[in-house]
Design a protein around this motif. Structure first.
Motif, PDB file in Angstrom:
ATOM      1  N   UNK A 129     -46.393  10.547  15.356  1.00  0.00           N
ATOM      2  CA  UNK A 129     -45.454  10.911  16.240  1.00  0.00           C
ATOM      3  C   UNK A 129     -45.024  12.538  16.182  1.00  0.00           C
ATOM      4  N   UNK A 130     -45.114  12.960  15.056  1.00  0.00           N
ATOM      5  CA  UNK A 130     -44.942  14.415  14.748  1.00  0.00           C
ATOM      6  C   UNK A 130     -45.987  15.274  15.475  1.00  0.00           C
ATOM      7  N   UNK A 131     -47.354  14.657  15.571  1.00  0.00           N
ATOM      8  CA  UNK A 131     -48.302  15.500  15.996  1.00  0.00           C
ATOM      9  C   UNK A 131     -48.016  15.674  17.535  1.00  0.00           C
ATOM     10  N   UNK A 132     -47.696  14.411  18.124  1.00  0.00           N
ATOM     11  CA  UNK A 132     -47.297  14.640  19.480  1.00  0.00           C
ATOM     12  C   UNK A 132     -46.438  15.733  19.908  1.00  0.00           C
ATOM     13  N   UNK A 155     -30.942  20.265  12.056  1.00  0.00           N
ATOM     14  CA  UNK A 155     -30.779  20.032  13.359  1.00  0.00           C
ATOM     15  C   UNK A 155     -32.221  19.692  14.066  1.00  0.00           C
ATOM     16  N   UNK A 156     -33.232  20.910  13.995  1.00  0.00           N
ATOM     17  CA  UNK A 156     -34.520  20.919  14.429  1.00  0.00           C
ATOM     18  C   UNK A 156     -35.014  22.269  14.606  1.00  0.00           C
ATOM     19  N   UNK A 157     -35.866  22.494  15.741  1.00  0.00           N
ATOM     20  CA  UNK A 157     -36.560  23.897  15.872  1.00  0.00           C
ATOM     21  C   UNK A 157     -36.818  23.948  17.145  1.00  0.00           C
ATOM     22  N   UNK A 170     -35.798  18.163  18.458  1.00  0.00           N
ATOM     23  CA  UNK A 170     -34.534  17.631  17.814  1.00  0.00           C
ATOM     24  C   UNK A 170     -34.965  16.504  16.790  1.00  0.00           C
ATOM     25  N   UNK A 171     -35.722  16.841  15.856  1.00  0.00           N
ATOM     26  CA  UNK A 171     -36.039  16.202  14.305  1.00  0.00           C
ATOM     27  C   UNK A 171     -35.912  17.028  13.386  1.00  0.00           C
TER      28      UNK A 171
END
Length: 204
Positions: A129-132, A155-157, A170-171
């Motif tokens: 999922x992170x790769x996508x 929060x995320x990047x 948002x991960x």
């Protein structure tokens, strides 16, 4: 003789161009996208300050220049020690990377996930999922182009390529894992990490 000289110059020109590109100063890595600074101002936050920079080489060939940006009000910038470095990284910070050679998006994602595995992230479903997500954030780059990532811990990047936004993630866990590639004490490149954090000059 003039004919030979012309042929020699034509053959040598690509080599000189490549050498100049690799030797160019990290000017683009020294700047943050105006859109990023504008966004910070829009939400009432001050500008980030560059705290350190360095370069990564492999077998003598430069791969990229990098610079780290952080909030000077959090703690002394650059930090004086690892405890202060942790405080800096606990607040909003940005990493800019100016590439010295072309790299495809697939390769950037592959390398990122490989380093995350090395740091202990071993859930393959999660990594897929992170790769996508990273594929949207990290486009292919040409020599001389710059990618910038803004990390908001917890929060995320957000990411920019050549000053243009590419994606917002948002991960929080993915964002932390990505920036850990360069900034975690267990990074594969501790010398570069020390340079980015300004610790190298203090001999720490």
């Amino acid at each position: 003789m003039p004919g030979r000289a012309a042929v020699f110059c034509r053959l040598l020109a690509p080599v000189l161009v490549a050498a100049a590109m690799l030797a160019a100063p990290p000017s683009l890595a020294r700047e943050l996208p105006p859109a990023l600074q504008g966004e910070l101002q829009r939400i009432g936050e001050g500008e980030l300050q560059r705290i350190g920079e360095g370069e990564l080489r492999w077998l003598g060939f430069k791969l990229y220049d990098a610079a780290l940006w952080a909030r000077p009000e959090v703690v002394a910038v650059p930090p004086d020690n690892e405890a202060e470095a942790a405080q800096v990284l606990g607040a909003e910070h940005a990493l800019s990377i100016r590439y010295a050679r072309a790299v495809s998006s697939d390769r950037l994602v592959e390398l990122s996930l490989g380093e995350m595995r090395r740091l202990g992230f071993d859930d393959e479903a999660q990594l897929a999922r992170w790769g996508q997500a990273l594929a949207r954030a990290l486009p292919s780059v040409e020599a001389g182009e710059t990618l910038v990532g803004l990390h908001r811990p917890g929060e995320g990047a957000q990411f920019w390529h050549q000053g243009q936004p590419t994606a917002a993630l948002d991960d929080a866990e993915l964002a932390a894992a990505f920036f850990a590639i360069w900034l975690d004490p267990r990074t594969r490149e501790p010398r570069l990490r020390a340079q980015l954090l300004g610790l190298a000059e203090r001999g720490r």
